[in-house]
Design a protein around this motif. Structure first.
Motif, mmCIF file in Angstrom:
data_model
loop_
_atom_site.group_PDB
_atom_site.id
_atom_site.type_symbol
_atom_site.label_atom_id
_atom_site.label_comp_id
_atom_site.label_asym_id
_atom_site.label_seq_id
_atom_site.Cartn_x
_atom_site.Cartn_y
_atom_site.Cartn_z
ATOM 1 N N LEU A 1 -113.516 18.229 -31.183
ATOM 2 C CA LEU A 1 -113.341 17.193 -32.088
ATOM 3 C C LEU A 1 -114.607 16.398 -32.426
ATOM 4 N N ASN A 2 -114.607 15.682 -33.511
ATOM 5 C CA ASN A 2 -116.114 14.848 -33.547
ATOM 6 C C ASN A 2 -115.859 13.600 -33.052
ATOM 7 N N PHE A 3 -116.799 13.042 -32.472
ATOM 8 C CA PHE A 3 -116.819 11.985 -31.413
ATOM 9 C C PHE A 3 -117.692 10.840 -31.559
ATOM 10 N N GLY A 4 -117.952 9.806 -30.603
ATOM 11 C CA GLY A 4 -118.828 8.677 -30.660
ATOM 12 C C GLY A 4 -119.211 8.881 -29.156
ATOM 13 N N TYR A 5 -120.311 8.099 -28.751
ATOM 14 C CA TYR A 5 -120.931 8.182 -27.560
ATOM 15 C C TYR A 5 -121.615 6.918 -27.100
ATOM 16 N N SER A 6 -121.399 6.367 -26.073
ATOM 17 C CA SER A 6 -121.951 5.245 -25.386
ATOM 18 C C SER A 6 -122.425 5.213 -24.140
ATOM 19 N N ASN A 7 -123.593 4.915 -23.819
ATOM 20 C CA ASN A 7 -124.106 4.884 -22.702
ATOM 21 C C ASN A 7 -124.738 3.651 -22.219
ATOM 22 N N THR A 8 -124.176 2.867 -21.374
ATOM 23 C CA THR A 8 -124.503 1.299 -21.025
ATOM 24 C C THR A 8 -124.279 1.318 -19.643
ATOM 25 N N LYS A 9 -125.313 0.483 -19.041
ATOM 26 C CA LYS A 9 -125.300 0.096 -17.491
ATOM 27 C C LYS A 9 -124.644 1.295 -16.608
ATOM 28 N N LEU A 10 -125.181 2.581 -16.803
ATOM 29 C CA LEU A 10 -124.686 3.679 -16.216
ATOM 30 C C LEU A 10 -123.345 4.293 -16.555
ATOM 31 N N GLU B 1 -111.283 -3.063 -28.729
ATOM 32 C CA GLU B 1 -112.159 -1.871 -28.083
ATOM 33 C C GLU B 1 -111.872 -0.497 -29.108
ATOM 34 N N LYS B 2 -110.933 -0.442 -29.867
ATOM 35 C CA LYS B 2 -110.942 0.408 -30.968
ATOM 36 C C LYS B 2 -111.744 0.365 -32.037
ATOM 37 N N ILE B 3 -112.288 -0.900 -32.462
ATOM 38 C CA ILE B 3 -113.130 -1.067 -33.327
ATOM 39 C C ILE B 3 -114.537 -0.616 -33.008
ATOM 40 N N ILE B 4 -114.699 -0.759 -31.511
ATOM 41 C CA ILE B 4 -116.063 -0.490 -30.985
ATOM 42 C C ILE B 4 -116.182 0.981 -31.077
ATOM 43 N N ALA B 5 -115.091 1.651 -30.495
ATOM 44 C CA ALA B 5 -115.072 3.083 -30.391
ATOM 45 C C ALA B 5 -115.017 3.978 -31.862
ATOM 46 N N LEU B 6 -114.476 3.331 -32.770
ATOM 47 C CA LEU B 6 -114.656 3.822 -34.202
ATOM 48 C C LEU B 6 -115.862 3.729 -34.696
ATOM 49 N N LYS B 7 -116.554 2.575 -34.371
ATOM 50 C CA LYS B 7 -118.122 2.429 -34.645
ATOM 51 C C LYS B 7 -118.902 3.404 -34.215
ATOM 52 N N GLU B 8 -118.518 3.660 -32.973
ATOM 53 C CA GLU B 8 -119.393 4.817 -32.115
ATOM 54 C C GLU B 8 -119.181 5.988 -32.814
ATOM 55 N N ILE B 9 -118.007 6.321 -33.162
ATOM 56 C CA ILE B 9 -117.798 7.480 -33.899
ATOM 57 C C ILE B 9 -118.479 7.853 -35.322
ATOM 58 N N MET B 10 -118.579 6.601 -36.023
ATOM 59 C CA MET B 10 -119.119 6.402 -37.207
ATOM 60 C C MET B 10 -120.751 6.744 -37.202
ATOM 61 N N PHE B 11 -121.134 6.155 -36.112
ATOM 62 C CA PHE B 11 -122.553 6.054 -36.010
ATOM 63 C C PHE B 11 -122.961 7.614 -35.461
ATOM 64 N N GLN B 12 -122.304 8.094 -34.416
ATOM 65 C CA GLN B 12 -122.732 9.599 -34.260
ATOM 66 C C GLN B 12 -122.601 10.448 -35.454
ATOM 67 N N ASN B 13 -121.925 10.426 -36.395
ATOM 68 C CA ASN B 13 -121.650 11.067 -37.693
ATOM 69 C C ASN B 13 -122.291 10.579 -38.844
ATOM 70 N N THR B 14 -122.751 9.582 -38.928
ATOM 71 C CA THR B 14 -123.516 8.846 -40.148
ATOM 72 C C THR B 14 -124.716 7.991 -40.042
ATOM 73 N N GLY B 15 -124.977 7.890 -38.994
ATOM 74 C CA GLY B 15 -126.267 7.045 -38.163
ATOM 75 C C GLY B 15 -126.155 5.503 -38.539
ATOM 76 N N LYS B 16 -124.869 5.334 -39.134
ATOM 77 C CA LYS B 16 -124.603 3.864 -39.833
ATOM 78 C C LYS B 16 -123.707 3.046 -38.636
ATOM 79 N N ARG B 17 -123.728 1.617 -38.359
ATOM 80 C CA ARG B 17 -122.845 1.035 -37.380
ATOM 81 C C ARG B 17 -121.996 -0.095 -38.395
ATOM 82 N N ASP B 18 -122.645 -0.501 -39.374
ATOM 83 C CA ASP B 18 -121.725 -1.388 -40.089
ATOM 84 C C ASP B 18 -120.547 -1.010 -40.788
ATOM 85 N N TRP B 19 -119.775 -0.727 -40.147
ATOM 86 C CA TRP B 19 -118.224 -0.324 -40.802
ATOM 87 C C TRP B 19 -117.273 -1.479 -40.393
ATOM 88 N N GLU B 20 -116.371 -1.443 -41.295
ATOM 89 C CA GLU B 20 -115.227 -2.570 -41.165
ATOM 90 C C GLU B 20 -113.977 -1.765 -40.985
#
Length: 158
Positions: A41-50, A114-133
């Motif tokens: 699967l394509n994916f997004g990733y977050s690493n905050t506060k361990l 939370e879905k929006i946060i997740a989808l924005k991370e997925i889009m960032f991983q694949n496009t390098g952009k975060r400003d999605w609606e």
């Protein structure tokens, strides 16, 4: 890990390798079929506060959705930076690579914020952009799920 000389423990380097990848494979143990099911699967990733989290999306039905409903522990694998190392002798060929593997708890994300946060991370991983609606009908039409990482290891052969 057998080859400790190739092990990476630096968190920043692990994150860098994850950011270079475009595919994460999730491994489920399907008890009913007595087999392992692996899905890329394509994916997004977050690493905050361990806390490391991988995000995914897909259709609301199918085998992986059924397995997520039954199973909460999975394995994952990411690899990148592949390059064949050639030789005149077959057994001397090798491969350069970077890989990340681990386990975690998989679960659905039902809350739209939370879905929006997740989808924005997925889009960032694949496009390098975060400003999605994302409109509400978009959020309702897709299954969004995450793996909260329990264990992680990284190996590099460059």
């Amino acid at each position: 890990m057998r080859r400790k000389d190739r092990e990476v423990i630096d968190e920043n380097k692990i994150d860098e390798i994850i950011r270079m990848a475009d595919c994460c494979r999730i491994g489920f143990y399907d008890k009913e079929e007595d087999e392992v099911y692996i899905v890329p699967l394509n994916f997004g990733y977050s690493n905050t506060k361990l806390k490391k989290v991988f995000y995914f999306h897909g259709a609301k039905e199918g085998r992986k959705i059924d397995l997520i409903k039954k199973i909460n522990k999975v394995s994952f694998e990411i690899d990148t930076n592949h390059k064949l190392i050639e030789s005149d002798i077959a057994c001397k060929f090798s491969e350069r690579f970077s890989s990340v593997m681990g386990t975690g708890q998989i679960s659905f994300i039902n809350d739209n914020s939370e879905k929006i946060i997740a989808l924005k991370e997925i889009m960032f991983q694949n496009t390098g952009k975060r400003d999605w609606e994302f409109k509400e009908n978009m959020l309702e039409s897709v299954a969004v799920f995450k793996i909260e990482v329990s264990t992680i290891s990284c190996k590099v052969h460059l």
